[in-house]
Design a protein around this motif. Structure first.
Motif, PDB file in Angstrom:
ATOM      1  N   GLY A  68     -83.904 -55.868 -23.078  1.00 24.46           N
ATOM      2  CA  GLY A  68     -83.094 -55.657 -21.892  1.00 24.46           C
ATOM      3  C   GLY A  68     -82.468 -54.291 -21.710  1.00 24.46           C
ATOM      4  N   SER A  69     -82.585 -53.400 -22.694  1.00 24.40           N
ATOM      5  CA  SER A  69     -81.918 -52.111 -22.507  1.00 24.40           C
ATOM      6  C   SER A  69     -82.900 -51.035 -22.072  1.00 24.40           C
ATOM      7  N   GLN A  70     -84.147 -51.454 -21.811  1.00 24.98           N
ATOM      8  CA  GLN A  70     -85.181 -50.503 -21.438  1.00 24.98           C
ATOM      9  C   GLN A  70     -84.795 -49.692 -20.202  1.00 24.98           C
ATOM     10  N   GLN A  71     -84.168 -50.395 -19.240  1.00 30.57           N
ATOM     11  CA  GLN A  71     -83.823 -49.755 -17.976  1.00 30.57           C
ATOM     12  C   GLN A  71     -82.822 -48.621 -18.199  1.00 30.57           C
ATOM     13  N   VAL A  72     -81.751 -48.935 -18.949  1.00 37.89           N
ATOM     14  CA  VAL A  72     -80.747 -47.920 -19.233  1.00 37.89           C
ATOM     15  C   VAL A  72     -81.382 -46.758 -19.984  1.00 37.89           C
ATOM     16  N   GLY A  73     -82.180 -47.079 -20.985  1.00 38.98           N
ATOM     17  CA  GLY A  73     -82.815 -46.046 -21.790  1.00 38.98           C
ATOM     18  C   GLY A  73     -83.713 -45.151 -20.965  1.00 38.98           C
ATOM     19  N   ASN A  74     -84.544 -45.767 -20.117  1.00 45.97           N
ATOM     20  CA  ASN A  74     -85.432 -44.978 -19.271  1.00 45.97           C
ATOM     21  C   ASN A  74     -84.648 -44.077 -18.328  1.00 45.97           C
TER      22      ASN A  74
ATOM     23  N   GLY B  97     -64.513 -66.422 -11.726  1.00 43.21           N
ATOM     24  CA  GLY B  97     -65.462 -67.360 -11.127  1.00 43.21           C
ATOM     25  C   GLY B  97     -66.755 -66.650 -10.744  1.00 43.21           C
ATOM     26  N   ILE B  98     -66.623 -65.459 -10.142  1.00 47.34           N
ATOM     27  CA  ILE B  98     -67.819 -64.695  -9.766  1.00 47.34           C
ATOM     28  C   ILE B  98     -68.602 -64.311 -11.015  1.00 47.34           C
ATOM     29  N   LEU B  99     -67.860 -63.931 -12.051  1.00 52.12           N
ATOM     30  CA  LEU B  99     -68.519 -63.495 -13.291  1.00 52.12           C
ATOM     31  C   LEU B  99     -69.285 -64.642 -13.941  1.00 52.12           C
ATOM     32  N   VAL B 100     -68.666 -65.818 -13.986  1.00 52.25           N
ATOM     33  CA  VAL B 100     -69.262 -66.938 -14.718  1.00 52.25           C
ATOM     34  C   VAL B 100     -70.311 -67.644 -13.867  1.00 52.25           C
ATOM     35  N   LEU B 101     -69.962 -67.951 -12.610  1.00 56.11           N
ATOM     36  CA  LEU B 101     -70.847 -68.794 -11.806  1.00 56.11           C
ATOM     37  C   LEU B 101     -71.980 -67.993 -11.178  1.00 56.11           C
ATOM     38  N   GLN B 102     -71.681 -66.747 -10.753  1.00 54.15           N
ATOM     39  CA  GLN B 102     -72.729 -65.967 -10.081  1.00 54.15           C
ATOM     40  C   GLN B 102     -73.340 -64.932 -11.004  1.00 54.15           C
ATOM     41  N   ARG B 103     -72.775 -64.776 -12.184  1.00 49.48           N
ATOM     42  CA  ARG B 103     -73.258 -63.794 -13.176  1.00 49.48           C
ATOM     43  C   ARG B 103     -73.314 -62.398 -12.594  1.00 49.48           C
ATOM     44  N   ASP B 104     -72.345 -62.063 -11.776  1.00 49.82           N
ATOM     45  CA  ASP B 104     -72.335 -60.747 -11.147  1.00 49.82           C
ATOM     46  C   ASP B 104     -71.145 -59.963 -11.684  1.00 49.82           C
ATOM     47  N   LEU B 105     -71.396 -59.146 -12.687  1.00 50.84           N
ATOM     48  CA  LEU B 105     -70.305 -58.402 -13.317  1.00 50.84           C
ATOM     49  C   LEU B 105     -69.699 -57.380 -12.376  1.00 50.84           C
ATOM     50  N   GLY B 106     -70.553 -56.713 -11.612  1.00 51.97           N
ATOM     51  CA  GLY B 106     -70.101 -55.607 -10.769  1.00 51.97           C
ATOM     52  C   GLY B 106     -69.089 -56.054  -9.736  1.00 51.97           C
ATOM     53  N   SER B 107     -69.444 -57.096  -8.951  1.00 50.96           N
ATOM     54  CA  SER B 107     -68.539 -57.553  -7.899  1.00 50.96           C
ATOM     55  C   SER B 107     -67.235 -58.052  -8.490  1.00 50.96           C
ATOM     56  N   SER B 108     -67.351 -58.751  -9.624  1.00 53.09           N
ATOM     57  CA  SER B 108     -66.163 -59.274 -10.281  1.00 53.09           C
ATOM     58  C   SER B 108     -65.193 -58.150 -10.609  1.00 53.09           C
ATOM     59  N   LEU B 109     -65.724 -57.096 -11.196  1.00 55.63           N
ATOM     60  CA  LEU B 109     -64.911 -55.932 -11.545  1.00 55.63           C
ATOM     61  C   LEU B 109     -64.356 -55.261 -10.293  1.00 55.63           C
ATOM     62  N   LEU B 110     -65.198 -55.142  -9.262  1.00 52.72           N
ATOM     63  CA  LEU B 110     -64.794 -54.468  -8.024  1.00 52.72           C
ATOM     64  C   LEU B 110     -63.626 -55.194  -7.362  1.00 52.72           C
TER      65      LEU B 110
ATOM     66  N   ALA C  61     -65.301 -63.098 -21.938  1.00 52.42           N
ATOM     67  CA  ALA C  61     -66.632 -63.194 -21.337  1.00 52.42           C
ATOM     68  C   ALA C  61     -67.678 -62.626 -22.283  1.00 52.42           C
ATOM     69  N   TRP C  62     -67.324 -61.557 -22.978  1.00 56.85           N
ATOM     70  CA  TRP C  62     -68.269 -60.933 -23.908  1.00 56.85           C
ATOM     71  C   TRP C  62     -68.602 -61.889 -25.058  1.00 56.85           C
ATOM     72  N   ARG C  63     -67.565 -62.605 -25.552  1.00 55.99           N
ATOM     73  CA  ARG C  63     -67.811 -63.526 -26.654  1.00 55.99           C
ATOM     74  C   ARG C  63     -68.604 -64.746 -26.207  1.00 55.99           C
ATOM     75  N   LEU C  64     -68.412 -65.168 -24.963  1.00 53.38           N
ATOM     76  CA  LEU C  64     -68.962 -66.457 -24.555  1.00 53.38           C
ATOM     77  C   LEU C  64     -70.314 -66.372 -23.877  1.00 53.38           C
ATOM     78  N   PHE C  65     -70.563 -65.291 -23.113  1.00 57.53           N
ATOM     79  CA  PHE C  65     -71.740 -65.320 -22.237  1.00 57.53           C
ATOM     80  C   PHE C  65     -72.819 -64.346 -22.679  1.00 57.53           C
ATOM     81  N   GLY C  66     -74.032 -64.862 -22.735  1.00 55.77           N
ATOM     82  CA  GLY C  66     -75.167 -64.054 -23.172  1.00 55.77           C
ATOM     83  C   GLY C  66     -75.440 -62.879 -22.279  1.00 55.77           C
ATOM     84  N   HIS C  67     -75.280 -63.090 -20.938  1.00 55.66           N
ATOM     85  CA  HIS C  67     -75.642 -61.990 -20.051  1.00 55.66           C
ATOM     86  C   HIS C  67     -74.665 -60.834 -20.158  1.00 55.66           C
TER      87      HIS C  67
END
Lengths: 155, 461
Positions: free
Chosen positions: B300-306, B230-243, B276-282
């Motif tokens: 979107g990968s500029q941050q990681v790259g930098n 629910g956190i992953l889908v509705l709030q788009r927060d991967l980190g908290s969901s995993l935590l 989630a990977w198959r379904l959600f763009g984020h």
């Protein structure tokens, strides 16, 4: 500022960081090996110095009460600590509970903290859900179960 | 049952060690203030003029924490407070360094949040004299955690920042309720598992040397899985969901000692993550940035790259504080602060920081090991695991070990909710370790052999 000075600052800072990390680790090391219990010199306080007076702090418990069981309502003043709980004649709270041992448990003061200790009872003493194997701290309202009786510290 | 020596754990009694704590605290302040001075020297060529005020404030906070421990938890662990102070001080200096580059003043705000954090730290220690009291609030805190997690979804107060809807905003104050929820969830899990672990430990079907749990016991883990999704889908927060899911799973494993739960949980996690990977763009964007940050530079990968460029430029010893360009990475004061540290202090500095996190986790697990009651054991290990998972997820994400999921780096990152919540976690850990390390009093008076005239009946279960 010269290149050399900046290099030295950089080097010094990383050194401080690591000195801190290593000191923390060495404190942990001495914490592990630094305090072995003397085998035949138990560091118990002399018997006479056992503090008998109840703590002066406000909000500290004053009596222990039976809240459940055949003797519900019975109570004992904590100023007579240590308090013996059991079926025996010498118990401060005498319980008519067939599942309680003669000398079942004891409530005593150490420092400003109350503890309950099981005295080798048949059915054990429970604090919360857990059967205790060593003196366990008590606070106001924490329930102690002996046999079918439940006691707690009250103000 | 005979214990060899009363009050001993493995034959040791713990000393108070408050002097050692003070000594480490002075070194920790040197780490924090040294970084602040080095930033000034690196950027402007002179020590910042306000270092006396700043240093005085930081010292006052550290001393307040130390005195509170001396008065309320004298047997508490001596390492936790200094380590946390050092990390917080280093974080402040790095945020100040980024402030200088970007011309703003987040460091002052962060110092305010740190002050609030230390005040709550002291309050927690003073008010909560026995961690077992928290066991009474098992379900209350669970309910509160769920309410906090739902709050950002509500209209008016909930706001969405950078795609994740995990903020509430009341007036000028923004807050991330999830950070508080994680502390409450640890209490809930510990209280729940300590009661139900016997049932949950029952073995079901056996598959390849592993006892899988019984199907009827899957309820709690399914519920937690649903909350995480629910956190992953509705709030788009991967980190908290995993935590949250990782926290529940590891605590379940600690409580039951059944590896079967880890297999069931990992399978559920992988299934959820794959879907989630198959379904959600984020989620897809994060995985793309992980697999090849340089191929998706504009998407979107500029941050990681930098961040990677920064750490590579830092090398072994770093550029020196104030002499790199960590400001090129976006939001480098928050999720990517470890790449800023990597750039300016090098691999040597990052290793020291990771080691400090390791020490926090180790001390937490140590407190769990020594603790005398099951609830305290589970709670201490849960709190340590929060740090462990959070640091792994965020540093793993920044260094491209796993996809970036966006969590704060505890104590380093800019962010009030996280900082305050983490100070409270440390206070709870200190409270548990104080209870655990306090020597057991010797209550024995001269015992006379009472005649067991009446036979006590044995309880039959």
């Amino acid at each position: 500022m010269s290149e050399l000075t900046l290099f030295l600052i950089r080097f010094a800072y990383v050194a401080i960081l690591w000195i801190f990390v290593l000191s923390a680790i060495s404190v942990i090391r001495t914490d592990m090996y630094g305090a072995r219990v003397p085998a035949n010199a138990p560091q118990r306080a002399p018997k006479g110095r056992q503090p008998k007076a109840p703590p002066r702090r406000r909000g500290s418990p004053t009596h222990v009460a039976v809240v459940e069981g055949p003797n519900a309502g019975a109570r004992a003043d904590l100023s007579q600590a240590p308090i013996l709980i059991g079926r025996g004649q010498d118990a401060a709270i005498r319980l008519d509970d067939d599942y309680v041992s003669t000398r079942h448990a004891r409530i005593a003061l150490s420092g400003d903290q109350w503890f309950v200790e099981d005295l080798g009872s048949t059915n054990g003493t429970y604090v919360g859900q857990a059967r205790i194997t060593q003196p366990t701290t008590l606070a106001l309202g924490i329930q102690v179960r002996v046999g079918k009786t439940v006691l707690e510290l009250r103000k | 049952m005979v214990t060899p020596a009363p009050g001993a754990f493995l034959g040791f009694v713990h000393r108070r060690r408050r002097g050692a704590e003070l000594f480490l605290l002075i070194l920790a302040l040197a780490v924090g203030l040294g970084a602040y001075a080095a930033v000034g020297l690196g950027v402007d060529g002179e020590v910042p003029t306000d270092i006396v005020v700043y240093g005085g404030w930081l010292t006052a906070l550290a001393v307040a924490g130390h005195v509170a421990i001396r008065l309320t938890a004298p047997y508490a662990d001596p390492v936790l407070l200094p380590v946390v102070t050092a990390l917080n001080g280093l974080g402040l200096a790095v945020i100040y360094r980024l402030d200088l580059a970007k011309d703003r003043s987040l460091a002052a705000q962060q110092l305010t949040w740190m002050t609030i954090g230390v005040v709550l730290f002291v309050l927690t220690l003073v008010v909560l004299r026995d961690h077992r009291i928290l066991q009474r609030f098992t379900y209350t805190s669970g309910l509160a955690a769920i309410v906090l997690l739902i709050m950002p979804m509500l209209p008016l107060i909930g706001t969405s920042i950078r795609g994740a809807r995990i903020w509430i905003r009341i007036g000028p104050i923004g807050f991330q309720p999830g950070e508080v929820a994680k502390v409450l969830l640890v209490i809930t899990f510990a209280g729940y598992l300590v009661l139900h672990r016997d049932a949950l430990a029952l073995a079901g079907r056996r598959l390849l040397f592993i006892d899988l749990p019984r199907g009827r016991d899957l309820g709690p883990i399914l519920a937690m899985w649903a909350v995480s999704l629910g956190i992953l889908v509705l709030q788009r927060d991967l980190g908290s969901s995993l935590l949250f899911f990782g926290l529940f799973l590891t605590m379940l494993y600690i409580a039951t000692e059944r590896p079967g739960w880890l297999f069931v949980g990992s399978a559920m996690f992988l299934a959820g993550a794959f879907t989630a990977w198959r379904l959600f763009g984020h989620v897809q964007a994060r995985v793309d940035a992980w697999l090849d940050p340089f191929a998706h530079w504009d998407t979107g990968s500029q941050q990681v790259g930098n961040g990677l460029f920064g750490m590579a430029w830092g090398g072994l010893l770093g550029r020196g504080l104030g002499l790199g360009r960590p400001d090129l990475t976006s939001i480098s004061e928050s999720d990517f602060i470890i790449s800023a540290i990597g750039e300016e202090l090098g691999l040597t500095g990052v290793m020291a920081v990771i080691l400090l996190y390791g020490l926090i986790v180790e001390r937490g697990l140590r407190a769990a090991l020594v603790c005398r009651d099951g609830f305290g054991k589970l709670m201490a290990s849960g709190l340590a695991l929060v740090f462990c998972l959070q640091v792994f997820v965020v540093i793993g994400g920044v260094t491209r070990l796993i996809p970036l999921t966006g969590l704060t780096t505890p104590f380093l990152s800019y962010g009030g909710s996280s900082l305050v919540a983490n100070w409270v976690i440390i206070a709870l850990l200190l409270r548990i370790s104080d209870q655990a390390r306090r020597p057991i009093p010797d209550l024995s008076t001269e015992s006379d052999d009472a005649d067991a005239s009446e036979q006590t009946q044995v309880v039959k279960l």
